[in-house]
Design an enzyme around this catalytic site. Structure first.
Site, PDB file in Angstrom:
ATOM      1  N   GLU A 179     -17.012 -36.058  72.515  1.00 17.12           N
ATOM      2  CA  GLU A 179     -16.094 -34.968  72.149  1.00 17.12           C
ATOM      3  C   GLU A 179     -15.646 -35.058  70.695  1.00 17.12           C
ATOM      4  O   GLU A 179     -14.454 -35.071  70.382  1.00 17.12           O
ATOM      5  CB  GLU A 179     -14.910 -34.954  73.120  1.00 17.12           C
ATOM      6  N   PRO A 199      -7.236 -39.688  67.323  1.00 19.32           N
ATOM      7  CA  PRO A 199      -6.057 -39.771  68.199  1.00 19.32           C
ATOM      8  C   PRO A 199      -6.140 -38.903  69.458  1.00 19.32           C
ATOM      9  O   PRO A 199      -5.402 -39.155  70.412  1.00 19.32           O
ATOM     10  CB  PRO A 199      -4.904 -39.304  67.300  1.00 19.32           C
ATOM     11  N   ASN A 200      -7.020 -37.911  69.485  1.00 21.02           N
ATOM     12  CA  ASN A 200      -7.108 -37.068  70.681  1.00 21.02           C
ATOM     13  C   ASN A 200      -8.081 -37.606  71.725  1.00 21.02           C
ATOM     14  O   ASN A 200      -8.260 -36.991  72.777  1.00 21.02           O
ATOM     15  CB  ASN A 200      -7.532 -35.637  70.326  1.00 21.02           C
ATOM     16  N   HIS A 403     -11.984 -30.384  92.623  1.00 22.04           N
ATOM     17  CA  HIS A 403     -11.780 -31.166  91.403  1.00 22.04           C
ATOM     18  C   HIS A 403     -11.543 -32.627  91.737  1.00 22.04           C
ATOM     19  O   HIS A 403     -10.691 -32.941  92.579  1.00 22.04           O
ATOM     20  CB  HIS A 403     -10.588 -30.626  90.588  1.00 22.04           C
ATOM     21  N   HIS A 404     -12.316 -33.508  91.118  1.00 22.39           N
ATOM     22  CA  HIS A 404     -12.158 -34.952  91.282  1.00 22.39           C
ATOM     23  C   HIS A 404     -12.000 -35.596  89.911  1.00 22.39           C
ATOM     24  O   HIS A 404     -13.003 -35.839  89.224  1.00 22.39           O
ATOM     25  CB  HIS A 404     -13.390 -35.568  91.956  1.00 22.39           C
ATOM     26  N   GLU A 405     -10.768 -35.845  89.491  1.00 18.42           N
ATOM     27  CA  GLU A 405     -10.551 -36.625  88.260  1.00 18.42           C
ATOM     28  C   GLU A 405     -10.527 -38.090  88.672  1.00 18.42           C
ATOM     29  O   GLU A 405      -9.655 -38.517  89.429  1.00 18.42           O
ATOM     30  CB  GLU A 405      -9.231 -36.207  87.598  1.00 18.42           C
ATOM     31  N   GLU A 474     -16.515 -35.581  80.745  1.00 14.18           N
ATOM     32  CA  GLU A 474     -16.677 -36.955  80.245  1.00 14.18           C
ATOM     33  C   GLU A 474     -17.923 -37.566  80.899  1.00 14.18           C
ATOM     34  O   GLU A 474     -17.874 -38.643  81.507  1.00 14.18           O
ATOM     35  CB  GLU A 474     -15.432 -37.827  80.500  1.00 14.18           C
ATOM     36  N   GLU A 492     -19.646 -31.204  80.638  1.00 14.65           N
ATOM     37  CA  GLU A 492     -18.936 -31.097  79.367  1.00 14.65           C
ATOM     38  C   GLU A 492     -19.770 -31.895  78.361  1.00 14.65           C
ATOM     39  O   GLU A 492     -20.877 -31.501  78.041  1.00 14.65           O
ATOM     40  CB  GLU A 492     -17.518 -31.635  79.542  1.00 14.65           C
ATOM     41  N   GLU A 498     -10.671 -26.910  75.471  1.00 20.91           N
ATOM     42  CA  GLU A 498      -9.366 -27.569  75.635  1.00 20.91           C
ATOM     43  C   GLU A 498      -8.818 -28.125  74.325  1.00 20.91           C
ATOM     44  O   GLU A 498      -7.607 -28.204  74.141  1.00 20.91           O
ATOM     45  CB  GLU A 498      -9.468 -28.679  76.688  1.00 20.91           C
TER      46      GLU A 498
END
Ligand code: NOJ
Ligand code: CA
Length: 693
Positions: A179, A199-200, A403-405, A474, A492, A498
């Site tokens: 990213e 930093p992000n 959704h599975h984080e 990710e 992604e 985002e």
């Protein structure tokens, strides 16, 4: 997936060489089917195996050598002799269950070299080149043999000796995340180290001056090149270490907690190392080299998944309008809120709804070192009745997207995969967005290393058993695995929408997506999540905005390929907006795609024909300079009149000053008609062309 034809046309020659002492006496070569690309292989005086690539008179990759370093075994790479070389020809067509096109041509000439060490330990391996009209792939095959069983690779040293100080569009060789913003420099000025510690990024590891793939280049002669890999299976992801003085790149595999790069056993094959070569930047995007270098569909009938547009309880969290967790008191994933989105989706030809923050655990998501066992993937928060939301969705023709984080705790996810997918199966939910935010647990493993490559694959294989498709965030980069596992629908693996909500730079600069089209998109489908209409969102944030015009947000549905395309904004921001008609109408599954024009980092214009309807959609995007584009509709079908809606930047449109200025016109067009389109700075256009009844 139906295989149209698969035939080995002919074995045109079988040449066997015996070892010879004269340097480079074993040299031989293979040409692409159209004879434009040539690969030569040889051994050096010290018995190193090398290759060279040219297109016509132009050297693309100069003499380059390969070697391997192993644990508890001598290095492999010198004192080699080429034992045999087989040259064969192959041509087939295969069909994508969904994709940028229906039919894919797979035609190449193959050079298969068997190599052997001339002295002890006398190991043997093969190097296989498949040479296409649009580039090549090569890989190493290690057969079963005495003295080699378990293999620990400490380094694979495949070198790519560039023929000049090319212009390069690159992101750093980060072992944990893709990213990053794209950088555009000459090869000699690549400085990945300067990109450390953004930093992000919740996780970032840039050990040395290397780039991630796909990496795109332009040579002095005007050739466009892309270096990448195909079929990344049971191996570590490859970055490319850059030698800015000698203009050379060497593969640098992602490491692991015990410093090995790959653990495997013979027989095994490495992924394909790929080089795409094109005269037009657009030809890199149209190329099917990466998917062609993968195995055919292993899953059989995958008609349980349908390409779709979807909405999400998602952007509102990135806007801080609501939150993922319950404790904050502004939980977004409530039954009531989900029904509100479903109502809007049902009225607007949108077939899916993603709900993030539905399950317990979000109170301990980011910033906690111990994240094992925090999330479970079956327990909803108390204000979210998942059965009721699924029922209401079905009643209205809208499917839920799960959704599975995992919060980068893959062992927790591994333990629960079956249970989680069983729940989905019982609810008739056929797709899941996964996420891996944070440094991988255990410490020392990386998102792009072999351990995680195998985890991502296990998720695909397990999900397939339950008729589930995965959109991974990710992720590991796309390497064409979607051919073999079509349930790898999207991912992604880039700086997505985002970042416009919260990045320190105030968002993605206008040249970001013209960069992405010619770099990241070569790896396959992108879940970028376009369609933000409230571009300035000043009610929620004052330092960020989407740095494009509204017309460009529409164009992205065509320009960026994914079989799932999000309409990312809130229902209330679409309500009453004439421009939303384009999102209602635009296709998500294509008969064919044409990159009409473009230049990395500057602009891209892509036309796609929807499957089964004969409708065409065209999207154009430009960087911060804007431009006038003369569109030639010569790709339309002869004899059909098309009803067109044209969504273009208003005269005063500008990504910063006036992003919402849009002009919408209707017209009719036929094949060969021409249209002048002015793209504003950070602007674009979107056109639908529907055959007249
Ligand atoms: C990062 C993903 O890219 C984003 O889309 C998602 O909302 C968060 N993780 C939470 O899972
Ligand atoms: Ca992300």
């Amino acid at each position: 997936m139906k295989k149209l034809a698969s035939s080995l046309l002919a074995i045109i020659s079988l040449i066997t060489f015996t070892a010879c002492t004269a340097p480079e006496a074993l040299q031989t070569s293979v040409l692409s089917p159209d004879q434009s690309i040539k690969v030569e292989v040889f051994t050096s005086e010290s018995g190193e195996f090398g290759y060279k690539v040219s297109k016509g008179d132009i050297t693309v990759v100069d003499k380059s050598y390969i070697s391997f370093d192993f644990k508890d075994m001598p290095a492999l790479g010198s004192n080699l002799s080429i034992e045999t070389i087989d040259i064969t020809k192959s041509s087939e067509e295969w069909e994508m269950p969904w994709g940028e096109q229906r039919v894919v041509k797979n035609e190449y000439n193959q050079l298969y070299a068997t190599l052997k060490e001339k002295a002890d330990p006398g190991r043997t391996f093969n190097v296989v080149f498949k040479v296409y009209d649009d580039g090549l792939g090569f890989r190493y095959e290690f057969p079963a043999q005495d003295g080699m069983n378990e293999v620990v690779i400490l380094d694979e040293n495949t070198s790519f000796n560039l023929s000049g100080d090319h212009i390069v569009w690159w992101i750093p060789g980060d072992w944990d995340i893709y990213e990053h913003l794209y950088n555009n420099t000459n090869f000699s000025n690549i400085n990945a180290i300067a990109k450390r510690d953004h930093p992000n990024l919740a996780q970032t590891t840039i050990p040395e001056n290397a780039v991630n793939t796909p990496v795109t280049m332009k040579t002095e002669e005007g050739l466009y090149l892309s270096f990448h890999e195909a079929n990344l299976t049971n191996y570590s992801g490859m970055t490319l270490k850059v030698d800015t003085v000698n203009l050379n790149m060497v593969s640098e595999l992602v490491g692991s907690r015990d410093a090995s790069k790959v653990k495997t056993q013979v027989p095994f094959n490495t992924p394909w190392r790929t080089i795409q070569i094109a005269e037009r930047a657009g030809d890199l995007v149209e190329s099917n080299l990466i998917v062609n270098l993968n195995e055919p569909n292993k899953l059989g009938d995958v008609s349980w998944f349908k390409p779709m547009k979807y909405m999400g309880i998602w952007w509102e969290m990135h806007m801080n309008k609501s939150s993922w967790d319950l404790a904050s008191g502004k939980h977004g994933a409530t039954t009531e809120n989900a029904k509100r989105y479903i109502d809007f989706a049902a009225k607007n030809n949108i077939k899916g709804l993603l709900v993030e923050g539905w399950n317990t655990g979000w109170e301990r998501w980011i910033g906690f070192p111990d994240r094992e066992g925090v999330f479970d993937f079956v327990t909803p928060y108390e204000d979210y009745d998942i059965q009721e939301v699924v029922r209401y969705g079905k009643e209205n023709g809208v499917d839920l997207i799960m959704h599975h984080e995992t919060s980068a705790a893959p062992r927790t996810y591994d333990q629960q995969m079956d249970t989680a997918y069983q729940l989905m199966h019982s609810l008739d939910i056929h797709s899941v967005k996964t996420g891996y935010v944070g440094p991988i647990i255990p410490d020392g493993e990386y998102h792009h290393g072999q351990w995680m490559v195998n985890h991502y694959r296990r998720a695909l294989e397990t999900a397939a058993k339950y008729n589930i498709a995965i959109n991974a965030h990710e992720p590991i980069k796309g390497t064409g695995i979607r051919r073999t596992y079509p349930n790898a629908i999207s991912r992604e693996g880039l700086r997505g929408q985002e970042f416009n909500a919260w990045s320190i730079e105030g968002g993605n600069p206008p040249n970001h997506l013209p960069n992405v089209v010619f770099t990241r998109m070569l790896a396959g489908p992108i879940d970028f999540t376009p369609g933000i209409f409230d571009i300035k969102f000043s009610k929620y944030k004052d330092k960020n905005q989407v740095n494009t015009t509204l017309a460009q947000q529409l164009a992205l549905y065509v320009v960026l390929y994914s079989p799932i395309q999000m309409a990312a904004d809130f229902p209330e921001n679409y309500e009453g907006q004439p421009a939303f008609q384009f999102i209602r109408e635009v296709g998500v599954d294509w008969e064919q795609s044409k990159v009409l024009d473009g230049e990395p980092g500057e602009f891209a214009v892509i036309a796609r024909e929807e499957r089964d309807t004969k409708s065409w959609f065209v999207g154009g995007i430009s960087d911060e300079s804007g431009m006038t584009y003369n569109l030639n509709l010569d790709f339309l079908e002869d004899g059909i009149t098309y009803e067109a809606s044209i969504y273009k930047d208003g005269e005063d449109a500008h990504w910063d000053d006036n992003p919402l200025s849009i002009s919408i016109e209707s017209s009719t067009f036929k094949k060969g008609d021409k249209l002048e389109l002015v793209m504003a700075p950070g602007g674009g256009f979107a056109i639908s062309l529907i055959p007249q009844k």
